[in-house]
Motif scaffolding. Structure first.
Motif, mmCIF file in Angstrom:
data_model
loop_
_atom_site.group_PDB
_atom_site.id
_atom_site.type_symbol
_atom_site.label_atom_id
_atom_site.label_comp_id
_atom_site.label_asym_id
_atom_site.label_seq_id
_atom_site.Cartn_x
_atom_site.Cartn_y
_atom_site.Cartn_z
ATOM 1 N N SER A 4 0.837 -1.197 0.000
ATOM 2 C CA SER A 4 0.000 0.000 0.000
ATOM 3 C C SER A 4 0.868 1.241 0.000
ATOM 4 C CB SER A 4 -0.916 0.026 1.231
ATOM 5 O OG SER A 4 -0.169 0.295 2.393
ATOM 6 N N SER A 5 0.283 2.331 -0.441
ATOM 7 C CA SER A 5 0.958 3.610 -0.320
ATOM 8 C C SER A 5 0.354 4.286 0.904
ATOM 9 C CB SER A 5 0.759 4.440 -1.587
ATOM 10 O OG SER A 5 -0.610 4.516 -1.911
ATOM 11 N N ALA A 6 0.946 4.012 2.037
ATOM 12 C CA ALA A 6 0.351 4.385 3.318
ATOM 13 C C ALA A 6 0.685 5.817 3.717
ATOM 14 C CB ALA A 6 0.828 3.435 4.401
ATOM 15 N N LYS A 7 -0.226 6.352 4.492
ATOM 16 C CA LYS A 7 0.017 7.619 5.160
ATOM 17 C C LYS A 7 0.847 7.326 6.405
ATOM 18 C CE LYS A 7 -4.657 9.091 4.087
ATOM 19 N NZ LYS A 7 -5.913 9.471 4.676
ATOM 20 N N SER A 8 1.027 8.292 7.262
ATOM 21 C CA SER A 8 1.791 8.073 8.480
ATOM 22 C C SER A 8 1.089 7.101 9.422
ATOM 23 C CB SER A 8 2.036 9.415 9.189
ATOM 24 O OG SER A 8 0.784 9.991 9.549
ATOM 25 N N THR A 9 -0.194 6.848 9.226
ATOM 26 C CA THR A 9 -0.922 5.904 10.069
ATOM 27 C C THR A 9 -0.599 4.468 9.714
ATOM 28 O OG1 THR A 9 -2.805 5.787 8.561
ATOM 29 C CG2 THR A 9 -2.888 7.480 10.278
ATOM 30 N N GLY A 10 0.040 4.228 8.558
ATOM 31 C CA GLY A 10 0.319 2.873 8.108
ATOM 32 C C GLY A 10 -0.823 2.269 7.323
ATOM 33 N N LEU A 11 -1.901 3.018 7.140
ATOM 34 C CA LEU A 11 -3.069 2.527 6.403
ATOM 35 C C LEU A 11 -3.192 3.263 5.072
ATOM 36 C CD1 LEU A 11 -5.692 2.436 9.301
ATOM 37 C CD2 LEU A 11 -4.401 0.523 8.355
ATOM 38 N N PRO A 12 -3.680 2.561 4.050
ATOM 39 C CA PRO A 12 -3.892 3.247 2.771
ATOM 40 C C PRO A 12 -5.064 4.222 2.867
ATOM 41 C CG PRO A 12 -4.670 0.987 2.643
ATOM 42 C CD PRO A 12 -4.016 1.149 3.989
ATOM 43 N N ALA A 13 -5.094 5.156 1.959
ATOM 44 C CA ALA A 13 -6.195 6.112 1.899
ATOM 45 C C ALA A 13 -7.477 5.394 1.504
ATOM 46 C CB ALA A 13 -5.880 7.201 0.887
ATOM 47 N N LEU A 14 -8.592 5.867 2.025
ATOM 48 C CA LEU A 14 -9.894 5.329 1.627
ATOM 49 C C LEU A 14 -10.390 6.140 0.440
ATOM 50 C CD1 LEU A 14 -11.581 4.810 5.110
ATOM 51 C CD2 LEU A 14 -10.776 3.049 3.531
ATOM 52 N N ASN A 15 -10.042 5.684 -0.763
ATOM 53 C CA ASN A 15 -10.425 6.411 -1.966
ATOM 54 C C ASN A 15 -10.633 5.429 -3.127
ATOM 55 O OD1 ASN A 15 -7.817 5.743 -2.875
ATOM 56 N ND2 ASN A 15 -6.979 7.699 -2.200
ATOM 57 N N PHE A 16 -10.976 5.955 -4.284
ATOM 58 C CA PHE A 16 -11.232 5.107 -5.439
ATOM 59 C C PHE A 16 -9.970 4.386 -5.921
ATOM 60 C CE2 PHE A 16 -15.035 7.829 -5.878
ATOM 61 C CZ PHE A 16 -15.977 6.820 -5.853
ATOM 62 N N GLN A 17 -8.824 4.996 -5.729
ATOM 63 C CA GLN A 17 -7.573 4.357 -6.124
ATOM 64 C C GLN A 17 -7.367 3.073 -5.314
ATOM 65 O OE1 GLN A 17 -4.108 6.844 -5.831
ATOM 66 N NE2 GLN A 17 -2.725 5.193 -6.402
ATOM 67 N N THR A 18 -7.587 3.143 -4.016
ATOM 68 C CA THR A 18 -7.447 1.957 -3.163
ATOM 69 C C THR A 18 -8.496 0.920 -3.513
ATOM 70 O OG1 THR A 18 -6.535 3.310 -1.381
ATOM 71 C CG2 THR A 18 -7.395 1.138 -0.771
ATOM 72 N N LEU A 19 -9.712 1.358 -3.773
ATOM 73 C CA LEU A 19 -10.778 0.432 -4.163
ATOM 74 C C LEU A 19 -10.424 -0.268 -5.481
ATOM 75 C CD1 LEU A 19 -13.601 -0.538 -3.262
ATOM 76 C CD2 LEU A 19 -14.558 1.271 -4.688
ATOM 77 N N GLY A 20 -9.927 0.486 -6.438
ATOM 78 C CA GLY A 20 -9.509 -0.096 -7.707
ATOM 79 C C GLY A 20 -8.356 -1.076 -7.522
ATOM 80 N N LEU A 21 -7.400 -0.720 -6.671
ATOM 81 C CA LEU A 21 -6.286 -1.601 -6.362
ATOM 82 C C LEU A 21 -6.793 -2.923 -5.796
ATOM 83 C CD1 LEU A 21 -3.119 -1.819 -6.071
ATOM 84 C CD2 LEU A 21 -3.468 -1.009 -3.722
ATOM 85 N N MET A 22 -7.731 -2.849 -4.873
ATOM 86 C CA MET A 22 -8.310 -4.047 -4.269
ATOM 87 C C MET A 22 -9.010 -4.903 -5.314
ATOM 88 S SD MET A 22 -9.909 -2.437 -0.747
ATOM 89 C CE MET A 22 -11.348 -3.416 -0.979
ATOM 90 N N PHE A 23 -9.845 -4.277 -6.129
ATOM 91 C CA PHE A 23 -10.624 -5.030 -7.109
ATOM 92 C C PHE A 23 -9.736 -5.702 -8.149
ATOM 93 C CE2 PHE A 23 -14.952 -2.633 -6.742
ATOM 94 C CZ PHE A 23 -15.085 -3.109 -5.453
ATOM 95 N N ILE A 24 -8.763 -4.976 -8.666
ATOM 96 C CA ILE A 24 -7.902 -5.540 -9.708
ATOM 97 C C ILE A 24 -7.032 -6.658 -9.139
ATOM 98 C CG2 ILE A 24 -5.998 -5.059 -11.298
ATOM 99 C CD1 ILE A 24 -7.291 -2.216 -11.618
ATOM 100 N N ALA A 25 -6.377 -6.398 -8.008
ATOM 101 C CA ALA A 25 -5.532 -7.431 -7.400
ATOM 102 C C ALA A 25 -6.376 -8.619 -6.959
ATOM 103 C CB ALA A 25 -4.755 -6.848 -6.224
ATOM 104 N N PRO A 85 -8.652 -8.609 0.159
ATOM 105 C CA PRO A 85 -7.809 -7.419 -0.021
ATOM 106 C C PRO A 85 -7.908 -6.423 1.147
ATOM 107 C CG PRO A 85 -8.861 -7.972 -2.094
ATOM 108 C CD PRO A 85 -9.497 -8.838 -1.039
ATOM 109 N N VAL A 86 -9.103 -6.249 1.704
ATOM 110 C CA VAL A 86 -9.247 -5.371 2.880
ATOM 111 C C VAL A 86 -8.406 -5.916 4.032
ATOM 112 C CG1 VAL A 86 -10.872 -4.707 4.711
ATOM 113 C CG2 VAL A 86 -11.470 -4.324 2.336
#
Length: 165
Positions: A4-25, A85-86
């Motif tokens: 993931s491309s994480a923020k300082s929290t270590g979690l990915p952003a909750l956005n369409f890019q992350t959703l697309g990443l999940m769906f494709i992978a 993926p989640v």
């Protein structure tokens, strides 16, 4: 951070890019899982996986509609494209990075994640669905182990390829 491309929290952003990443992978990983379990494994003389059957059993045990469509929907969409993926992006990878660190590369954690998915699905969901724990360690349990590990490796490999591009 692994996967993931994480923020300082270590979690990915909750956005369409992350959703697309999940769906494709998740799409490629689920297809790899099904290719192994429904084509390669039986072609080699091993058990044939029927993950939609486990989903149908779970739905039935919960009193929900449990026809073929429901089983395939749960297996492919809810689990393969979303659930697993989640679990990687928001639970496993951040914990792995916090405990082990990112110096171990991506292959080992993806392998361990796949093994954990097997424990969850064949050790946990089967019990909730009223099936024998680990399916009595019959051939299908071992084919499922390989399938879940393959899923984890393919999912993370695809996520890494997408994030590099």
């Amino acid at each position: 951070m692994i996967g993931s491309s994480a923020k300082s929290t270590g979690l990915p952003a909750l956005n369409f890019q992350t959703l697309g990443l999940m769906f494709i992978a998740g799409f490629f990983a689920t297809n790899a899982f099904d290719l192994w379990g429904q084509v390669i494994s039986p072609g080699l003389g091993f058990a044939n996986l029927s993950p939609h059957g486990l989903a149908k059993s779970l739905l039935g045990s919960l009193g929900l509609p449990n026809g073929d469509f429901a089983g395939y929907f749960v297996h492919f969409y809810l689990v393969g494209l979303i659930g697993y993926p989640v679990g990687w992006l928001f639970i496993f990878a951040p914990l792995w990075n916090r405990i082990v660190g990112s110096g171990s590369g991506w292959f080992l954690p993806s392998f361990v994640y796949g093994f954990g998915l097997w424990i969850f699905a064949i050790g946990g969901i089967t019990a909730i669905a009223g099936l024998p724990l680990f399916l009595n360690f019959t051939g299908i349990a071992w084919v499922a182990l390989v399938g879940h590990v393959v899923y984890g490796i393919v999912m993370v490999a695809v996520m890494r390829l997408i994030q590099r591009g």
